[in-house]
Design a protein around this motif. Sequence first.
Motif, PDB file in Angstrom:
ATOM      1  N   ALA A 279      50.401 100.121 -12.937  1.00  0.00           N
ATOM      2  CA  ALA A 279      48.943 100.120 -12.910  1.00  0.00           C
ATOM      3  C   ALA A 279      48.417  99.118 -11.903  1.00  0.00           C
ATOM      4  CB  ALA A 279      48.389  99.802 -14.306  1.00  0.00           C
ATOM      5  N   ALA A 280      48.941  97.896 -11.915  1.00  0.00           N
ATOM      6  CA  ALA A 280      48.327  96.818 -11.152  1.00  0.00           C
ATOM      7  C   ALA A 280      49.013  96.516  -9.827  1.00  0.00           C
ATOM      8  CB  ALA A 280      48.288  95.549 -12.009  1.00  0.00           C
ATOM      9  N   THR A 281      50.296  96.781  -9.692  1.00  0.00           N
ATOM     10  CA  THR A 281      50.994  96.254  -8.518  1.00  0.00           C
ATOM     11  C   THR A 281      51.810  97.299  -7.762  1.00  0.00           C
ATOM     12  OG1 THR A 281      52.720  95.482 -10.040  1.00  0.00           O
ATOM     13  CG2 THR A 281      51.071  93.889  -9.379  1.00  0.00           C
ATOM     14  N   MET A 282      52.983  97.662  -8.287  1.00  0.00           N
ATOM     15  CA  MET A 282      53.933  98.453  -7.501  1.00  0.00           C
ATOM     16  C   MET A 282      53.337  99.758  -6.980  1.00  0.00           C
ATOM     17  SD  MET A 282      57.529 100.106  -8.721  1.00  0.00           S
ATOM     18  CE  MET A 282      58.075 101.646  -7.996  1.00  0.00           C
ATOM     19  N   VAL A 283      52.638 100.492  -7.813  1.00  0.00           N
ATOM     20  CA  VAL A 283      52.157 101.803  -7.384  1.00  0.00           C
ATOM     21  C   VAL A 283      51.054 101.704  -6.334  1.00  0.00           C
ATOM     22  CG1 VAL A 283      52.809 102.985  -9.506  1.00  0.00           C
ATOM     23  CG2 VAL A 283      50.564 101.904  -9.336  1.00  0.00           C
ATOM     24  N   THR A 284      50.494 100.533  -6.145  1.00  0.00           N
ATOM     25  CA  THR A 284      49.489 100.364  -5.095  1.00  0.00           C
ATOM     26  C   THR A 284      50.105  99.930  -3.768  1.00  0.00           C
ATOM     27  OG1 THR A 284      49.069  98.069  -5.763  1.00  0.00           O
ATOM     28  CG2 THR A 284      47.700  99.776  -6.777  1.00  0.00           C
ATOM     29  N   ALA A 285      51.437  99.784  -3.735  1.00  0.00           N
ATOM     30  CA  ALA A 285      52.099  99.329  -2.510  1.00  0.00           C
ATOM     31  C   ALA A 285      51.884 100.306  -1.363  1.00  0.00           C
ATOM     32  CB  ALA A 285      53.589  99.119  -2.766  1.00  0.00           C
ATOM     33  N   GLY A 286      51.891 101.608  -1.656  1.00  0.00           N
ATOM     34  CA  GLY A 286      51.677 102.593  -0.603  1.00  0.00           C
ATOM     35  C   GLY A 286      50.282 102.518  -0.014  1.00  0.00           C
ATOM     36  N   VAL A 287      49.283 102.308  -0.867  1.00  0.00           N
ATOM     37  CA  VAL A 287      47.911 102.151  -0.385  1.00  0.00           C
ATOM     38  C   VAL A 287      47.796 100.908   0.485  1.00  0.00           C
ATOM     39  CG1 VAL A 287      45.496 101.955  -1.073  1.00  0.00           C
ATOM     40  CG2 VAL A 287      47.088 103.282  -2.483  1.00  0.00           C
ATOM     41  N   TYR A 288      48.417  99.816   0.020  1.00  0.00           N
ATOM     42  CA  TYR A 288      48.398  98.574   0.795  1.00  0.00           C
ATOM     43  C   TYR A 288      49.065  98.762   2.149  1.00  0.00           C
ATOM     44  CZ  TYR A 288      49.933  93.983   2.381  1.00  0.00           C
ATOM     45  OH  TYR A 288      50.197  92.869   3.155  1.00  0.00           O
ATOM     46  N   MET A 289      50.190  99.479   2.182  1.00  0.00           N
ATOM     47  CA  MET A 289      50.906  99.678   3.442  1.00  0.00           C
ATOM     48  C   MET A 289      50.066 100.441   4.456  1.00  0.00           C
ATOM     49  SD  MET A 289      52.860 102.106   5.241  1.00  0.00           S
ATOM     50  CE  MET A 289      53.481 103.264   4.033  1.00  0.00           C
ATOM     51  N   ILE A 290      49.344 101.458   4.001  1.00  0.00           N
ATOM     52  CA  ILE A 290      48.484 102.206   4.913  1.00  0.00           C
ATOM     53  C   ILE A 290      47.331 101.319   5.390  1.00  0.00           C
ATOM     54  CG2 ILE A 290      46.880 104.151   5.083  1.00  0.00           C
ATOM     55  CD1 ILE A 290      48.709 105.723   3.286  1.00  0.00           C
ATOM     56  N   GLY A 291      46.758 100.527   4.493  1.00  0.00           N
ATOM     57  CA  GLY A 291      45.699  99.607   4.894  1.00  0.00           C
ATOM     58  C   GLY A 291      46.183  98.574   5.884  1.00  0.00           C
ATOM     59  N   ARG A 292      47.406  98.107   5.707  1.00  0.00           N
ATOM     60  CA  ARG A 292      47.983  97.113   6.627  1.00  0.00           C
ATOM     61  C   ARG A 292      48.180  97.702   8.012  1.00  0.00           C
ATOM     62  NH1 ARG A 292      47.492  92.378   7.162  1.00  0.00           N
ATOM     63  NH2 ARG A 292      48.078  91.877   5.021  1.00  0.00           N
ATOM     64  N   ASN A 293      48.450  98.988   8.093  1.00  0.00           N
ATOM     65  CA  ASN A 293      48.699  99.642   9.388  1.00  0.00           C
ATOM     66  C   ASN A 293      47.552 100.584   9.748  1.00  0.00           C
ATOM     67  OD1 ASN A 293      51.666  98.826  10.029  1.00  0.00           O
ATOM     68  ND2 ASN A 293      51.710  99.473   7.885  1.00  0.00           N
ATOM     69  N   ALA A 294      46.331 100.124   9.500  1.00  0.00           N
ATOM     70  CA  ALA A 294      45.156 100.972   9.731  1.00  0.00           C
ATOM     71  C   ALA A 294      45.014 101.383  11.190  1.00  0.00           C
ATOM     72  CB  ALA A 294      43.892 100.245   9.266  1.00  0.00           C
ATOM     73  N   VAL A 295      45.365 100.502  12.123  1.00  0.00           N
ATOM     74  CA  VAL A 295      45.246 100.859  13.552  1.00  0.00           C
ATOM     75  C   VAL A 295      46.178 102.007  13.889  1.00  0.00           C
ATOM     76  CG1 VAL A 295      45.516 100.020  15.891  1.00  0.00           C
ATOM     77  CG2 VAL A 295      44.664  98.532  14.164  1.00  0.00           C
ATOM     78  N   LEU A 296      47.409 101.912  13.408  1.00  0.00           N
ATOM     79  CA  LEU A 296      48.402 102.945  13.679  1.00  0.00           C
ATOM     80  C   LEU A 296      47.929 104.295  13.137  1.00  0.00           C
ATOM     81  CD1 LEU A 296      51.147 102.776  15.093  1.00  0.00           C
ATOM     82  CD2 LEU A 296      52.216 102.590  12.844  1.00  0.00           C
ATOM     83  N   PHE A 297      47.437 104.292  11.911  1.00  0.00           N
ATOM     84  CA  PHE A 297      46.981 105.542  11.301  1.00  0.00           C
ATOM     85  C   PHE A 297      45.708 106.070  11.970  1.00  0.00           C
ATOM     86  CE2 PHE A 297      50.012 104.438   8.082  1.00  0.00           C
ATOM     87  CZ  PHE A 297      50.351 105.631   7.465  1.00  0.00           C
ATOM     88  N   SER A 298      44.886 105.169  12.502  1.00  0.00           N
ATOM     89  CA  SER A 298      43.663 105.625  13.166  1.00  0.00           C
ATOM     90  C   SER A 298      43.964 106.387  14.448  1.00  0.00           C
ATOM     91  CB  SER A 298      42.763 104.422  13.482  1.00  0.00           C
ATOM     92  OG  SER A 298      43.336 103.610  14.498  1.00  0.00           O
ATOM     93  N   ARG A 299      45.180 106.213  15.000  1.00  0.00           N
ATOM     94  CA  ARG A 299      45.589 106.947  16.200  1.00  0.00           C
ATOM     95  C   ARG A 299      46.237 108.283  15.853  1.00  0.00           C
ATOM     96  NH1 ARG A 299      42.555 102.906  17.230  1.00  0.00           N
ATOM     97  NH2 ARG A 299      42.453 102.374  19.442  1.00  0.00           N
ATOM     98  N   ALA A 300      46.301 108.614  14.575  1.00  0.00           N
ATOM     99  CA  ALA A 300      46.935 109.865  14.146  1.00  0.00           C
ATOM    100  C   ALA A 300      45.998 110.620  13.211  1.00  0.00           C
ATOM    101  CB  ALA A 300      48.263 109.572  13.466  1.00  0.00           C
ATOM    102  N   PRO A 301      44.941 111.246  13.741  1.00  0.00           N
ATOM    103  CA  PRO A 301      43.978 111.943  12.874  1.00  0.00           C
ATOM    104  C   PRO A 301      44.584 113.090  12.079  1.00  0.00           C
ATOM    105  CG  PRO A 301      43.588 112.431  15.208  1.00  0.00           C
ATOM    106  CD  PRO A 301      44.565 111.314  15.169  1.00  0.00           C
ATOM    107  N   HIS A 302      45.633 113.718  12.620  1.00  0.00           N
ATOM    108  CA  HIS A 302      46.286 114.797  11.872  1.00  0.00           C
ATOM    109  C   HIS A 302      46.938 114.253  10.603  1.00  0.00           C
ATOM    110  CE1 HIS A 302      45.518 117.613  15.095  1.00  0.00           C
ATOM    111  NE2 HIS A 302      46.175 116.846  15.972  1.00  0.00           N
ATOM    112  N   THR A 303      47.594 113.102  10.723  1.00  0.00           N
ATOM    113  CA  THR A 303      48.210 112.489   9.549  1.00  0.00           C
ATOM    114  C   THR A 303      47.150 112.047   8.550  1.00  0.00           C
ATOM    115  OG1 THR A 303      50.073 111.708  10.887  1.00  0.00           O
ATOM    116  CG2 THR A 303      49.750 110.659   8.750  1.00  0.00           C
ATOM    117  N   LEU A 304      46.056 111.482   9.046  1.00  0.00           N
ATOM    118  CA  LEU A 304      44.982 111.071   8.143  1.00  0.00           C
ATOM    119  C   LEU A 304      44.436 112.261   7.358  1.00  0.00           C
ATOM    120  CD1 LEU A 304      42.942 108.472  10.231  1.00  0.00           C
ATOM    121  CD2 LEU A 304      44.428 108.044   8.269  1.00  0.00           C
ATOM    122  N   ALA A 305      44.354 113.420   8.000  1.00  0.00           N
ATOM    123  CA  ALA A 305      43.901 114.619   7.293  1.00  0.00           C
ATOM    124  C   ALA A 305      44.884 114.991   6.184  1.00  0.00           C
ATOM    125  CB  ALA A 305      43.747 115.780   8.275  1.00  0.00           C
ATOM    126  N   ILE A 306      46.178 114.860   6.479  1.00  0.00           N
ATOM    127  CA  ILE A 306      47.199 115.140   5.453  1.00  0.00           C
ATOM    128  C   ILE A 306      47.074 114.155   4.298  1.00  0.00           C
ATOM    129  CG2 ILE A 306      49.683 115.166   5.004  1.00  0.00           C
ATOM    130  CD1 ILE A 306      50.076 116.130   7.895  1.00  0.00           C
TER     131      ILE A 306
END
Length: 436
Positions: free
Chosen positions: A259-286
């Motif tokens: 609830a509080a920690t482990m399952v949010t690791a994926g969300v945190y990882m995407i937030g940490r690499n926001a620049v990288l994901f912003s260059r991939a609009p197709h992935t963001l759509a997925i």
Amino acid sequence: MLVLIPLLPFVGFLLNASLGRRVSKAASGAVACGAMVLSFLVSASAVWRLLALDPANRAIVQRVFSWISSGSFGVDFQLALDPLSALMILVVTGIGSLIHIYSTAYMHEETDSEYARYFSYLNLFAAFMLVLVLGSNFLVMFIGWEGVGLCSYLLIGFWHQKQSATDAGKKAFIVNRIGDFGFVLGVLLIFVRFDSIDFQEVARSASLIRPETDAFGTISIITLLLFIGATGKSAQIPLYVWLPDAMEGPTPVSALIHAATMVTAGVYMIGRNAVLFSRAPHTLAIVAVIGAATALLAGTIAIVQNDIKRVLAYSTVSQLGYMFLAMGVGASAAGIFHLYTHAFFKALLFLGSGAVIHALHGEQDLRRMGGLRRGLPITFWTFLIGAIAISGVPFFAASSRKTSTGTAPGRWQCNSTLGRCMASASRADRSCDWSI
């Protein structure tokens, strides 16, 4: 001081793992809880120092030791604190401390050795989770990433005499390894593409690349592989199947890990690499589509569940889907804000369900419950507060909004009651300046 934050719970793990059988339950619980409380105090002190810095340079970096050196490739075991990781360490150590204290009473029926084993696993999980959020590069994050997966297996299958608990632990471990395979491939491809695995270096290089709007290029493949890792850790379609079964573990484990920690690791990882994901609009759509589908599917499954913990488990999967949906449409501040609020109210609901189960001598079937308000008045009111918060009622769980600055193409701004995140496609230093 950053190294003390994960080191203190790790020391608690070592003490309980080596000496736990020779000491009383009170001593084991005191060591585990003391380690977490001290870690929280150090975290609060570090965050206070961070807030005293100039907002434009709000980061604290500590190089612990030189880890890997091979030719031109070198990786330091380095920890970094910025406003995003500051938010995470306060959640992990703060809620973690409360759950440790709760566990001292919830697990009191265990033998001395089992009691110490439980708290050693709990401390080890907290240590790995703190390494995950404080790591300044992908390899340090990966240590924590794999560590929390290991501890999840150990804690879900804690009652190893139950066949269902051991099966659930193995299921969680295997499903997470499937996602982690994609994560490893993504990190390797990042090194090949950017010749670095440091978050800031990768963000700086990625900010100079035009978004892949036409073709599904290398950046899109990298981000898609990272997202596969996130789907395993954060229980998204199709790798969500392990989380409901993880309720076979002790209820405080469900509150802390699922609830509080482990399952949010994926969300945190995407937030940490926001620049990288912003260059991939197709992935963001997925990401957005998978998040929306998961939120809808898990929410409808929860409606027909009878087990009190499984209802909350599917609710967690659904809420994580909302977070990924926010990340996919570019509302990173909203996604991180929901991560923060979800940690509190979902941990509260799990601990409340644990109190109900404990009072009813292990009964978890909702159809056999009712009329508990008089017998459990405190649990009733705390559970009601958690239910109101998850429903988004004002003053219990706030909202966030996104507005355009209108000053430059590619620039956006997110405001919320917790903080503000500003990013610009033209900036080369970082994707997101998180300010609390």
